[in-house]
Write a protein that holds these residues in place. Sequence first.
Motif, short mmCIF file in Angstrom:
data_model
loop_
_atom_site.label_atom_id
_atom_site.label_comp_id
_atom_site.label_asym_id
_atom_site.label_seq_id
_atom_site.Cartn_x
_atom_site.Cartn_y
_atom_site.Cartn_z
N GLY A 104 0.90 -1.22 0.31
CA GLY A 104 0.16 -0.13 -0.20
C GLY A 104 0.72 1.24 0.34
O GLY A 104 1.71 1.22 -0.76
N GLY A 105 0.63 1.92 0.71
CA GLY A 105 1.34 3.63 0.76
C GLY A 105 0.48 4.50 0.28
O GLY A 105 -0.52 4.43 -0.16
N GLU A 106 1.38 5.47 -0.07
CA GLU A 106 0.89 6.75 -0.65
C GLU A 106 0.39 7.16 -2.26
O GLU A 106 -0.73 7.28 -2.73
CB GLU A 106 2.18 7.94 -0.93
N LYS A 147 -1.77 -15.29 -10.36
CA LYS A 147 -3.11 -16.30 -9.15
C LYS A 147 -2.88 -15.22 -7.64
O LYS A 147 -1.98 -15.09 -6.91
CB LYS A 147 -3.04 -17.30 -8.99
N CYS A 148 -3.70 -14.84 -7.01
CA CYS A 148 -3.52 -13.83 -6.36
C CYS A 148 -4.77 -14.41 -4.22
O CYS A 148 -6.25 -14.91 -5.21
CB CYS A 148 -3.79 -12.23 -5.97
N TRP A 149 -4.00 -14.17 -3.59
CA TRP A 149 -5.64 -14.76 -2.45
C TRP A 149 -5.47 -13.74 -1.56
O TRP A 149 -4.84 -13.11 -1.64
CB TRP A 149 -5.20 -15.67 -2.05
N TRP A 150 -6.51 -12.89 -0.79
CA TRP A 150 -7.12 -11.92 -0.09
C TRP A 150 -7.33 -12.65 1.30
O TRP A 150 -8.16 -13.14 1.11
CB TRP A 150 -7.41 -11.13 -0.22
N ARG A 151 -6.04 -12.31 2.46
CA ARG A 151 -6.94 -13.10 3.66
C ARG A 151 -6.83 -12.23 4.09
O ARG A 151 -6.20 -11.35 4.97
CB ARG A 151 -5.39 -13.65 3.69
N GLU A 152 -8.62 -11.62 5.22
CA GLU A 152 -8.43 -11.02 5.28
C GLU A 152 -8.44 -11.26 7.10
O GLU A 152 -8.48 -12.21 7.20
CB GLU A 152 -10.08 -10.56 5.45
N GLN A 200 4.63 -13.29 -4.20
CA GLN A 200 4.44 -11.47 -2.91
C GLN A 200 3.54 -12.36 -2.32
O GLN A 200 2.38 -12.34 -2.48
CB GLN A 200 4.41 -10.74 -4.42
N ARG A 201 4.27 -11.56 -0.62
CA ARG A 201 3.33 -11.67 0.46
C ARG A 201 3.23 -10.12 1.18
O ARG A 201 4.29 -9.77 1.19
CB ARG A 201 3.76 -12.32 1.16
N GLN A 202 2.35 -9.65 1.06
CA GLN A 202 2.32 -8.25 1.53
C GLN A 202 0.93 -7.88 2.44
O GLN A 202 -0.22 -8.21 2.40
CB GLN A 202 2.13 -7.36 0.16
N ARG A 203 1.18 -6.92 2.73
CA ARG A 203 0.61 -7.15 4.57
C ARG A 203 -0.22 -4.97 4.25
O ARG A 203 0.30 -4.71 4.12
CB ARG A 203 1.05 -6.65 5.93
N LEU A 204 -1.71 -5.46 3.68
CA LEU A 204 -2.40 -4.15 3.50
C LEU A 204 -2.80 -3.57 4.79
O LEU A 204 -3.48 -4.09 5.24
CB LEU A 204 -2.94 -4.50 2.21
N THR A 205 -2.07 -2.84 5.75
CA THR A 205 -2.50 -2.30 7.41
C THR A 205 -3.86 -1.63 7.22
O THR A 205 -4.80 -2.50 8.31
CB THR A 205 -1.62 -2.00 7.97
N GLU A 206 -4.85 -1.21 6.19
CA GLU A 206 -4.98 0.13 6.31
C GLU A 206 -6.20 -0.49 5.94
O GLU A 206 -7.47 -0.07 6.21
CB GLU A 206 -4.69 1.35 5.09
N MET A 207 -6.30 -2.10 4.64
CA MET A 207 -7.41 -2.87 4.65
C MET A 207 -7.45 -4.03 5.70
O MET A 207 -8.50 -4.44 5.06
CB MET A 207 -7.43 -3.10 3.88
N SER A 208 -6.57 -4.07 6.50
CA SER A 208 -6.61 -5.19 7.42
C SER A 208 -7.40 -6.61 6.02
O SER A 208 -7.54 -7.51 6.72
CB SER A 208 -7.93 -5.43 8.39
N ILE A 209 -5.42 -6.41 5.88
CA ILE A 209 -6.48 -7.87 4.91
C ILE A 209 -4.35 -8.07 4.56
O ILE A 209 -3.37 -7.34 4.01
CB ILE A 209 -6.70 -7.16 3.18
N GLU A 210 -4.20 -9.50 4.01
CA GLU A 210 -3.49 -9.41 3.87
C GLU A 210 -3.20 -10.79 1.96
O GLU A 210 -3.88 -11.33 2.34
CB GLU A 210 -2.27 -10.79 4.65
#
Length: 137
Positions: A69-71, A119-124, A97-107
Motif C-alpha cells: 500500500g502506501g501513498e 493468482k492472488c489470495w486475499w486473507r482478511e 509476493q506476500r504483502q500486508r495491507l494494514t489499512e485494509m486489514s488484509i494480507e
Amino acid sequence: MINKARQSRGWISLPVVLLIIMLSALLLQQNALFQDHKAWHAVSALNQDSDIWQEAYSTLNRISSSEGGGENCQGFCRPSKGDWQQGSVEGQRIWLQRQRLTEMSIERWCATFDKMRIKCWWREDSGAERSMWLTAP
C-alpha cells in the motif's frame, strides 16, 4: 438399352451409399472417442494446475510479508508495485509476493510463473479468504 443403364445405376449407387453411411458412422464413433480423450486430458490438466497453485500457496505461507500500500496505492494496489521473491514450485521458477495491507486489514498473497497471469489470495484478519486471477498490463 436405355432401361438397362437406368437399372444398373440404382444397383451401383446403393453399395456406394451404404459405404458412405458406414464410413460416416465410423467417423462419428472416432470423433466421440477423440472428444472423450480430449475431455480426459482437460480434466487431468486442471487437476495438475490445481496442484501447482496449492503448492505455490504453501510456499507463500512460508515466506514473510512486506508492508504494501502506501501513498501511491489508495485501496487496491497492483502486485507489480511490491517486491517479488523468486522461488521454485515443482521444478518451475515462480515469483511470489506476500504483502500486508494494514489499512485494509488484509494480507495479499500472489504467485505467478510469467508475471502476466497472476493468482492472488486475499486473507482478511477476520479469517475470510478470497482468490482471484489478475493479468498484468
